[in-house]
Design an enzyme around this catalytic site. Sequence first.
Site, short mmCIF file in Angstrom:
data_model
loop_
_atom_site.label_atom_id
_atom_site.label_comp_id
_atom_site.label_asym_id
_atom_site.label_seq_id
_atom_site.Cartn_x
_atom_site.Cartn_y
_atom_site.Cartn_z
N LYS A 1 0.86 -1.20 0.00
CA LYS A 1 0.00 0.00 0.00
C LYS A 1 0.89 1.24 0.00
CE LYS A 1 -3.95 2.07 2.48
NZ LYS A 1 -4.85 1.99 3.65
N SER B 1 -9.94 2.25 2.45
CA SER B 1 -8.98 2.92 1.60
C SER B 1 -7.98 1.98 0.92
CB SER B 1 -8.19 3.95 2.41
OG SER B 1 -7.39 3.31 3.39
N SER C 1 -10.39 0.15 6.77
CA SER C 1 -9.74 0.18 5.46
C SER C 1 -9.05 -1.11 5.02
CB SER C 1 -8.72 1.30 5.40
OG SER C 1 -9.37 2.50 5.10
#
Length: 485
Positions: free
Chosen positions: A78, A155, A179
């Site tokens: 990420k 997210s 997330s």
Amino acid sequence: MAKITSLTVHETLDGLKNKEFTALELAKAYLAAMEEKRALNAYVLETAETALAQAEESARRYRDGTARALEGIPLGIKDLFCTKGIRTTACSHILDGFVPPYESTVTANLFAAGAVCLGKLNMDEFAMGGSNETSYYGPAVNPWQEEKKLVPGGSSGGSAAAVAANICAAATGTDTGGSIRQPAAFCGVAGIKPTYGRCSRYGIVAFASSLDQAGPIAKDVRDCALLLNVMAGYDAKDSTSVKTETPDFTKALGQSVKGLKVGVPAEYRPTGLNAEIAACWDKGIKILREAGAEVVEISLPHTRYALPVYYIIAPAEASSNLARYDGLRYGLRVPGEHLDNMYVNSRTAGFGVEVKRRIMVGTYVLSAGYYDAYYLKAQKVRRLIRDDFVRAFNDCDVILTPTSPTTAFPIGDAQMKENPINMWLNDVFTVSVNLAGLPGMSLPAGLSANGLPLGLQLIGRAFDEETMFKAAAVLEKEIGFERLK
Ligand code: GLN
């Protein structure tokens, strides 16, 4: 044989050990798959050179007999994790071209265990969002029913999309209010948000420091355990990292749930809960009961305050954390006549709409006169939410709920655009877990009538991820969810 990119991490490790393929062949297969799936926009940066160099080292270690725990496993990272020498932007324009001179502890642990870095994954800007649509690089696309252009959730949308689409073996994610769990649910993969303090936050771009935790997103429950084994651990560089042993989480897999008390919170079944989601939850309850668990009704009475409390505390911490982006130190700088104008110009151009909204809300609730009315009150209610769980865990060992009140929705959905609160409502089942600092995980639990993944969430006592893993493995086996191949 199935495509090597469809294999789980544990299957891949077996293949590597048994010399069915080499680490270099594996990395090349993933890089080719990534190229083929660029339309998903899951990666914001591909790091082929790094991947090939690491894979070569892994291949050598397999030959030498010095392979480490995750030797040769190709991961997507990420873009919130600082990676030394590799661009890290949190998918914000304001971090344009930022190349960290240091490595986050979690990624350092993964690479020290032999993992291979395929690239940086798309996400909502500064992890603020639930659909990946606030990314400066545009949204990632959910690989399920790709032609419909649905969101992957957020997210960690790029992470979940990439794992589901088999363009990484597993990925890192972070979870401040859901997330990891919500995108995992939307994309039909597994993800775990560990107990606050289990994984180091060092080198992870901060959103809301009292809520942020790193965790894996992976193809199955065993893969989550294998990754968490390596990601977790005390780190002196993070003052909120907890000094505790990291157990071998894979040991919990395959254990019986006989006699285990599974709590089902009444407040998570409001009138109007989507019928398919309720049915999926009931199926999970039935599976655990039939496996010998005792299902108990519990109450988490302050649940309805969780969203308002989260959307005070998270923006408050974010507004403070994001004050450091001033155009001077990192990334984007838009010149101005004076220093003040330079700040204003850089922040105006650098932050997106959602991030600005959070900075405004956060600054407001922290300002003199409002601090007592909003921020302090929210902190008190946060304590009550935590106490609800402490009380509930007197009567049960693990809690089962749905992960999200909806399935994946279309990119650009009018309802979400019209009122940002609608997007925030999506976090209703996940934010309490962060407010209470507890571990939570999502696993794929079936498909909706229109063929989209549904997720089930397990919530554990602090530092008792093992019980969650135990229950998750039983559910996973019985559900037999079919991943995208
Ligand atoms: N969707 C939530 C938010 O927008 C959670 C995000 C997260 O966990 N990083 O804040």
